[in-house]
Motif scaffolding. Structure first.
Motif, PDB file in Angstrom:
ATOM      1  N   GLY A  63     -64.039  38.090 -26.358  1.00 31.15           N
ATOM      2  CA  GLY A  63     -63.450  36.769 -26.174  1.00 31.15           C
ATOM      3  C   GLY A  63     -63.418  36.368 -24.710  1.00 31.15           C
ATOM      4  N   ILE A  64     -63.525  37.365 -23.816  1.00 29.62           N
ATOM      5  CA  ILE A  64     -63.602  37.136 -22.376  1.00 29.62           C
ATOM      6  C   ILE A  64     -64.837  37.864 -21.866  1.00 29.62           C
ATOM      7  CG2 ILE A  64     -62.502  37.481 -20.125  1.00 29.62           C
ATOM      8  CD1 ILE A  64     -59.794  37.594 -21.584  1.00 29.62           C
ATOM      9  N   LEU A  65     -65.766  37.120 -21.308  1.00 29.07           N
ATOM     10  CA  LEU A  65     -66.940  37.714 -20.684  1.00 29.07           C
ATOM     11  C   LEU A  65     -66.756  37.666 -19.171  1.00 29.07           C
ATOM     12  CD1 LEU A  65     -69.838  36.259 -22.851  1.00 29.07           C
ATOM     13  CD2 LEU A  65     -69.137  38.658 -22.696  1.00 29.07           C
ATOM     14  N   LEU A  66     -66.648  38.838 -18.578  1.00 26.24           N
ATOM     15  CA  LEU A  66     -66.425  38.949 -17.146  1.00 26.24           C
ATOM     16  C   LEU A  66     -67.769  39.227 -16.476  1.00 26.24           C
ATOM     17  CD1 LEU A  66     -63.530  41.081 -15.600  1.00 26.24           C
ATOM     18  CD2 LEU A  66     -65.710  40.707 -14.455  1.00 26.24           C
ATOM     19  N   LEU A  67     -68.250  38.263 -15.673  1.00 23.13           N
ATOM     20  CA  LEU A  67     -69.536  38.405 -15.007  1.00 23.13           C
ATOM     21  C   LEU A  67     -69.328  39.076 -13.663  1.00 23.13           C
ATOM     22  CD1 LEU A  67     -71.194  34.942 -15.760  1.00 23.13           C
ATOM     23  CD2 LEU A  67     -70.872  36.926 -17.257  1.00 23.13           C
ATOM     24  N   SER A  68     -69.780  40.318 -13.554  1.00 28.07           N
ATOM     25  CA  SER A  68     -69.637  41.088 -12.325  1.00 28.07           C
ATOM     26  C   SER A  68     -71.018  41.379 -11.764  1.00 28.07           C
ATOM     27  CB  SER A  68     -68.874  42.389 -12.606  1.00 28.07           C
ATOM     28  OG  SER A  68     -68.738  43.157 -11.429  1.00 28.07           O
ATOM     29  N   VAL A  69     -71.705  40.292 -11.404  1.00 26.34           N
ATOM     30  CA  VAL A  69     -73.065  40.372 -10.876  1.00 26.34           C
ATOM     31  C   VAL A  69     -73.069  39.734  -9.486  1.00 26.34           C
ATOM     32  CG1 VAL A  69     -74.122  40.347 -13.161  1.00 26.34           C
ATOM     33  CG2 VAL A  69     -73.689  38.181 -11.994  1.00 26.34           C
ATOM     34  N   THR A  70     -74.197  39.817  -8.793  1.00 31.20           N
ATOM     35  CA  THR A  70     -74.280  39.200  -7.473  1.00 31.20           C
ATOM     36  C   THR A  70     -74.105  37.687  -7.587  1.00 31.20           C
ATOM     37  OG1 THR A  70     -76.673  38.906  -7.604  1.00 31.20           O
ATOM     38  CG2 THR A  70     -75.855  40.999  -6.702  1.00 31.20           C
ATOM     39  N   ASP A  71     -73.687  37.069  -6.488  1.00 33.37           N
ATOM     40  CA  ASP A  71     -73.471  35.624  -6.488  1.00 33.37           C
ATOM     41  C   ASP A  71     -74.722  34.879  -6.950  1.00 33.37           C
ATOM     42  OD1 ASP A  71     -71.028  36.287  -5.474  1.00 33.37           O
ATOM     43  OD2 ASP A  71     -71.260  35.240  -3.561  1.00 33.37           O
ATOM     44  N   ASP A  72     -75.881  35.315  -6.477  1.00 34.33           N
ATOM     45  CA  ASP A  72     -77.127  34.626  -6.811  1.00 34.33           C
ATOM     46  C   ASP A  72     -77.490  34.755  -8.291  1.00 34.33           C
ATOM     47  OD1 ASP A  72     -77.376  33.867  -4.189  1.00 34.33           O
ATOM     48  OD2 ASP A  72     -78.866  35.389  -3.666  1.00 34.33           O
ATOM     49  N   HIS A  95     -66.196  34.563 -13.647  1.00 32.47           N
ATOM     50  CA  HIS A  95     -66.870  35.331 -12.590  1.00 32.47           C
ATOM     51  C   HIS A  95     -65.864  35.665 -11.497  1.00 32.47           C
ATOM     52  CE1 HIS A  95     -67.121  32.407  -9.305  1.00 32.47           C
ATOM     53  NE2 HIS A  95     -67.591  31.479 -10.130  1.00 32.47           N
ATOM     54  N   VAL A  96     -66.207  36.677 -10.698  1.00 30.98           N
ATOM     55  CA  VAL A  96     -65.275  37.189  -9.698  1.00 30.98           C
ATOM     56  C   VAL A  96     -65.783  36.962  -8.274  1.00 30.98           C
ATOM     57  CG1 VAL A  96     -64.196  38.890 -11.195  1.00 30.98           C
ATOM     58  CG2 VAL A  96     -66.288  39.500  -9.969  1.00 30.98           C
ATOM     59  N   SER A  97     -66.689  36.012  -8.102  1.00 31.43           N
ATOM     60  CA  SER A  97     -67.212  35.701  -6.768  1.00 31.43           C
ATOM     61  C   SER A  97     -66.191  34.910  -5.963  1.00 31.43           C
ATOM     62  CB  SER A  97     -68.505  34.887  -6.901  1.00 31.43           C
ATOM     63  OG  SER A  97     -68.850  34.277  -5.675  1.00 31.43           O
ATOM     64  N   GLY A  98     -66.088  35.234  -4.683  1.00 34.05           N
ATOM     65  CA  GLY A  98     -65.219  34.458  -3.817  1.00 34.05           C
ATOM     66  C   GLY A  98     -65.856  33.159  -3.376  1.00 34.05           C
ATOM     67  N   ALA A  99     -67.179  33.158  -3.178  1.00 32.98           N
ATOM     68  CA  ALA A  99     -67.851  32.000  -2.612  1.00 32.98           C
ATOM     69  C   ALA A  99     -68.197  30.938  -3.651  1.00 32.98           C
ATOM     70  CB  ALA A  99     -69.129  32.446  -1.901  1.00 32.98           C
ATOM     71  N   CYS A 100     -68.387  31.317  -4.904  1.00 30.63           N
ATOM     72  CA  CYS A 100     -68.838  30.382  -5.931  1.00 30.63           C
ATOM     73  C   CYS A 100     -67.661  29.784  -6.693  1.00 30.63           C
ATOM     74  CB  CYS A 100     -69.766  31.081  -6.923  1.00 30.63           C
ATOM     75  SG  CYS A 100     -71.258  31.743  -6.171  1.00 30.63           S
ATOM     76  N   GLY A 101     -67.853  28.565  -7.149  1.00 31.03           N
ATOM     77  CA  GLY A 101     -66.854  27.911  -7.971  1.00 31.03           C
ATOM     78  C   GLY A 101     -67.317  27.819  -9.409  1.00 31.03           C
ATOM     79  N   LEU A 102     -67.096  26.656 -10.017  1.00 27.61           N
ATOM     80  CA  LEU A 102     -67.426  26.485 -11.429  1.00 27.61           C
ATOM     81  C   LEU A 102     -68.850  26.011 -11.670  1.00 27.61           C
ATOM     82  CD1 LEU A 102     -64.139  24.819 -12.757  1.00 27.61           C
ATOM     83  CD2 LEU A 102     -64.733  27.252 -12.626  1.00 27.61           C
ATOM     84  N   GLY A 112     -69.780  25.066 -24.395  1.00 29.12           N
ATOM     85  CA  GLY A 112     -68.450  25.087 -24.990  1.00 29.12           C
ATOM     86  C   GLY A 112     -67.536  26.193 -24.508  1.00 29.12           C
ATOM     87  N   ALA A 113     -68.019  27.022 -23.576  1.00 31.11           N
ATOM     88  CA  ALA A 113     -67.186  28.099 -23.052  1.00 31.11           C
ATOM     89  C   ALA A 113     -66.180  27.560 -22.038  1.00 31.11           C
ATOM     90  CB  ALA A 113     -68.053  29.180 -22.407  1.00 31.11           C
ATOM     91  N   VAL A 114     -65.165  28.353 -21.775  1.00 32.63           N
ATOM     92  CA  VAL A 114     -64.143  28.018 -20.777  1.00 32.63           C
ATOM     93  C   VAL A 114     -64.530  28.709 -19.477  1.00 32.63           C
ATOM     94  CG1 VAL A 114     -61.718  28.243 -20.144  1.00 32.63           C
ATOM     95  CG2 VAL A 114     -62.346  27.821 -22.534  1.00 32.63           C
ATOM     96  N   PRO A 115     -64.827  27.950 -18.409  1.00 34.70           N
ATOM     97  CA  PRO A 115     -65.264  28.574 -17.155  1.00 34.70           C
ATOM     98  C   PRO A 115     -64.070  28.886 -16.240  1.00 34.70           C
ATOM     99  CG  PRO A 115     -65.491  26.205 -16.972  1.00 34.70           C
ATOM    100  CD  PRO A 115     -64.902  26.475 -18.352  1.00 34.70           C
ATOM    101  N   LEU A 116     -64.039  30.091 -15.704  1.00 34.48           N
ATOM    102  CA  LEU A 116     -63.005  30.475 -14.746  1.00 34.48           C
ATOM    103  C   LEU A 116     -63.663  31.178 -13.563  1.00 34.48           C
ATOM    104  CD1 LEU A 116     -60.251  32.124 -17.032  1.00 34.48           C
ATOM    105  CD2 LEU A 116     -60.456  29.717 -16.383  1.00 34.48           C
ATOM    106  N   ALA A 117     -63.183  30.890 -12.362  1.00 33.30           N
ATOM    107  CA  ALA A 117     -63.580  31.626 -11.158  1.00 33.30           C
ATOM    108  C   ALA A 117     -62.321  32.296 -10.618  1.00 33.30           C
ATOM    109  CB  ALA A 117     -64.173  30.685 -10.111  1.00 33.30           C
TER     110      ALA A 117
END
Length: 298
Positions: A63-72, A95-102, A112-117
């Motif tokens: 239900g939560i997909l955590l993207l832990s990949v490079t910013d690019d 996603h857990v990037s500091g530099a990227c937003g939504l 239809g997914a819920v985007p979170l940074a």
């Protein structure tokens, strides 16, 4: 939120630490997707016993997909999920990037997914103990307005404090962390190198109390915490420093000049000394910087 199983795509340092913190908070971790040998080893070290899954399997079960990949890579992973029809309406893609937003999550959002940074303001050397440092941190959170409660619940579940960052301010936020943390390491490493050149066998022992006090004072008082020969406009001492560095550690001279100039300009702007005296320091450092550049060019 705890009734949503978590899947980690990419076994990056921040994502694996956050995944472990979520497990400790009571979330179910259904699997990790790790493509390289290094990421598979990190997953085994930080999340032992967690099954390795392919992306479609994780997307179906989490239900939560955590993207832990490079910013690019965030945008391409989000597009892979969306284009493959792997996302469900209301599924959280984080996603857990500091530099990227939504914006990098736009394909997932359109599906239809819920985007979170969500970015914890901490350094992550990639150790199994990284998750121990996550409680009590500030987490830079960027969401759509109506998704804020979801992000706040997630952050508070791992003991964090959400700090709301507008999408357009995300890159500036991350640049600030680089200035305050990454550059600090570079500066301290240079200082330790100079101390070793001066014959100090344990430079960390010498620097630690001074650095800790300076950091605490800076966090409390900003520019008013500045001390030293630049703030005092002690030109003779600065000239002596420049000679010593040029003779004994010439590769450290540009850093001293650059930081000295920044300190002098901030001291002048904050009126920490007479403007004329600080102007003399600025002129000296600018002239020496020009000379150093000319030496490099030659």
């Amino acid at each position: 939120m705890m009734d949503r199983p978590v899947g980690v795509i990419g076994a990056g340092r921040v994502g694996t630490a956050l995944g472990l913190a979520l497990v400790r908070a009571g979330y179910e971790l259904v699997g990790v997707n790790a493509r390289s040998e290094a990421s598979r080893q990190r997953a085994a070290d930080v999340l032992p016993g967690t099954p390795l899954r392919d992306v479609p399997t994780l997307a179906k079960s989490a239900g939560i997909l955590l993207l832990s990949v490079t910013d690019d890579a965030i945008g391409s992973v989000a597009a892979e999920l969306a284009d493959g029809g792997l996302l469900q309406p209301g599924q959280i893609v984080l996603h857990v990037s500091g530099a990227c937003g939504l914006a990098v999550l736009a394909p997932a959002t359109e599906a239809g997914a819920v985007p979170l940074a969500v970015h914890p303001a901490m350094t992550f050397p990639g150790l199994p103990t990284d998750a121990d440092n996550l409680a009590g941190l500030a987490y830079a959170v960027t969401t759509r307005p109506h998704d804020r409660p979801l992000a706040e619940e997630l952050v508070r579940d791992v003991g964090g404090v959400p700090v709301w960052i507008a999408d357009e301010d995300r890159t500036l936020y991350h640049a600030a962390l680089v200035l305050g943390a990454n550059n600090l390491i570079t500066l301290l490493a240079a200082a330790m190198e100079a101390l070793m050149a001066a014959g100090v066998p344990d430079p960390g022992f010498v620097l630690a109390p001074l650095v800790r006090a300076s950091m605490e004072n800076a966090l409390r008082h900003g520019d008013q915490a500045l001390t030293g020969p630049v703030r005092r406009a002690d030109v003779g001492t600065i000239e002596a420093h420049l000679r010593a560095l040029r003779d004994r550690a010439p590769h450290l001279l540009p850093a001293y000049l650059d930081f000295g100039l920044n300190t002098a300009r901030r001291s002048r702007r904050a009126a920490l000394n007479e403007a004329g005296r600080l102007d003399e320091v600025i002129a000296l450092l600018e002239a020496r910087s020009a000379e150093a550049r000319d030496d490099i060019d030659r």
